[in-house]
Design a protein around this motif. Sequence first.
Motif, mmCIF file in Angstrom:
data_model
loop_
_atom_site.group_PDB
_atom_site.id
_atom_site.type_symbol
_atom_site.label_atom_id
_atom_site.label_comp_id
_atom_site.label_asym_id
_atom_site.label_seq_id
_atom_site.Cartn_x
_atom_site.Cartn_y
_atom_site.Cartn_z
ATOM 1 N N TYR A 82 -35.893 -4.803 -67.854
ATOM 2 C CA TYR A 82 -37.202 -4.219 -68.103
ATOM 3 C C TYR A 82 -38.307 -5.148 -67.598
ATOM 4 C CZ TYR A 82 -34.308 -1.387 -71.122
ATOM 5 O OH TYR A 82 -33.303 -0.555 -71.586
ATOM 6 N N ALA A 83 -39.412 -4.536 -67.131
ATOM 7 C CA ALA A 83 -40.557 -5.324 -66.667
ATOM 8 C C ALA A 83 -41.838 -4.519 -66.837
ATOM 9 C CB ALA A 83 -40.391 -5.729 -65.211
ATOM 10 N N PRO A 84 -42.916 -5.171 -67.308
ATOM 11 C CA PRO A 84 -44.185 -4.468 -67.499
ATOM 12 C C PRO A 84 -45.171 -4.754 -66.373
ATOM 13 C CG PRO A 84 -44.244 -6.523 -68.699
ATOM 14 C CD PRO A 84 -42.927 -6.499 -67.957
ATOM 15 N N VAL A 85 -46.126 -3.842 -66.195
ATOM 16 C CA VAL A 85 -47.307 -4.082 -65.362
ATOM 17 C C VAL A 85 -48.442 -3.237 -65.929
ATOM 18 C CG1 VAL A 85 -46.637 -2.299 -63.690
ATOM 19 C CG2 VAL A 85 -48.302 -4.047 -63.047
ATOM 20 N N PHE A 185 -41.164 -0.591 -66.632
ATOM 21 C CA PHE A 185 -40.096 -0.217 -65.698
ATOM 22 C C PHE A 185 -38.737 -0.567 -66.313
ATOM 23 C CE2 PHE A 185 -43.644 -0.179 -62.915
ATOM 24 C CZ PHE A 185 -43.291 0.445 -61.720
ATOM 25 N N GLU A 186 -37.805 0.347 -66.164
ATOM 26 C CA GLU A 186 -36.407 0.087 -66.524
ATOM 27 C C GLU A 186 -35.540 0.313 -65.286
ATOM 28 O OE1 GLU A 186 -33.734 1.822 -70.007
ATOM 29 O OE2 GLU A 186 -33.709 3.112 -68.216
ATOM 30 N N ILE A 187 -34.746 -0.689 -64.917
ATOM 31 C CA ILE A 187 -33.763 -0.546 -63.848
ATOM 32 C C ILE A 187 -32.386 -0.749 -64.480
ATOM 33 C CG2 ILE A 187 -32.835 -1.549 -61.721
ATOM 34 C CD1 ILE A 187 -35.631 -2.287 -60.910
ATOM 35 N N SER A 188 -31.484 0.184 -64.207
ATOM 36 C CA SER A 188 -30.155 0.097 -64.812
ATOM 37 C C SER A 188 -29.066 0.254 -63.761
ATOM 38 C CB SER A 188 -29.989 1.162 -65.899
ATOM 39 O OG SER A 188 -30.213 2.464 -65.377
ATOM 40 N N LEU A 189 -27.946 -0.396 -64.017
ATOM 41 C CA LEU A 189 -26.752 -0.262 -63.187
ATOM 42 C C LEU A 189 -25.759 0.596 -63.957
ATOM 43 C CD1 LEU A 189 -25.288 -1.119 -60.584
ATOM 44 C CD2 LEU A 189 -24.346 -3.069 -61.862
ATOM 45 N N PRO A 190 -25.412 1.760 -63.423
ATOM 46 C CA PRO A 190 -24.526 2.673 -64.162
ATOM 47 C C PRO A 190 -23.215 2.024 -64.570
ATOM 48 C CG PRO A 190 -25.494 3.777 -62.275
ATOM 49 C CD PRO A 190 -25.844 2.327 -62.140
#
Length: 215
Positions: A82-85, A185-190
């Motif tokens: 997760y990361a904010p902006v 933002f959420e980036i995920s690896l299935p």
Amino acid sequence: MLGVGATVTLAVWNDSEWVVGGTAGAGGDPGTPGVGTSTFEVQQNTSSPFVADEWTDEETNPGGSLVFTAGALTLTPGDSIYAPVSLSTTDGSVAAPSVRLSGAVDATNIPTEDADGLLADALQLRVVVATGARDAAPATCSDASFGLGATFVVGSATTTAALDTAGATVDALAADSGNQLNYCFEISLPGDAPDTLQGRTVAPAWQFVSSSELI
């Protein structure tokens, strides 16, 4: 008798009036221009934890750096980071009635290891946004940010999207640093990611397109 010609010159009075596109005639100071352009400027803050005075202009790719949670370079199947902006107008800027998140592209001048784009194709994205007061620390950007009551820009409470998915247009940034939009933002690896994705890296870059008119 000889006739004597007479010449008569008629005198006339002349007057002219000028007007200027200035403010003197409207009670302003003499010599002050009366026509000009507004100012429109949006800034970003990627600090995490949030720091109120770290607003910057990053108008070219790759832009400001998102600060992801731990493990961003050591993802394993099923992991999410997760990361904010935050975005805000500057003092003196007009409002931004709409802000649109463009789909991710490759960051400029950042080398990666992802032959054929396999990792980029596998990664999944979700983005949410909330409005807050300018310089007020937003809620922590985490899994808890993606509940049913959240405002989703990409994905939903139950679905994710491809990494390069463009986001929904949201509103609005107030004029004169009047508020801020806090994105998470959420980036995920299935969980079913194959072994062939091991040891790869990507550097996605996103553009926020804001306008002083509705877009």
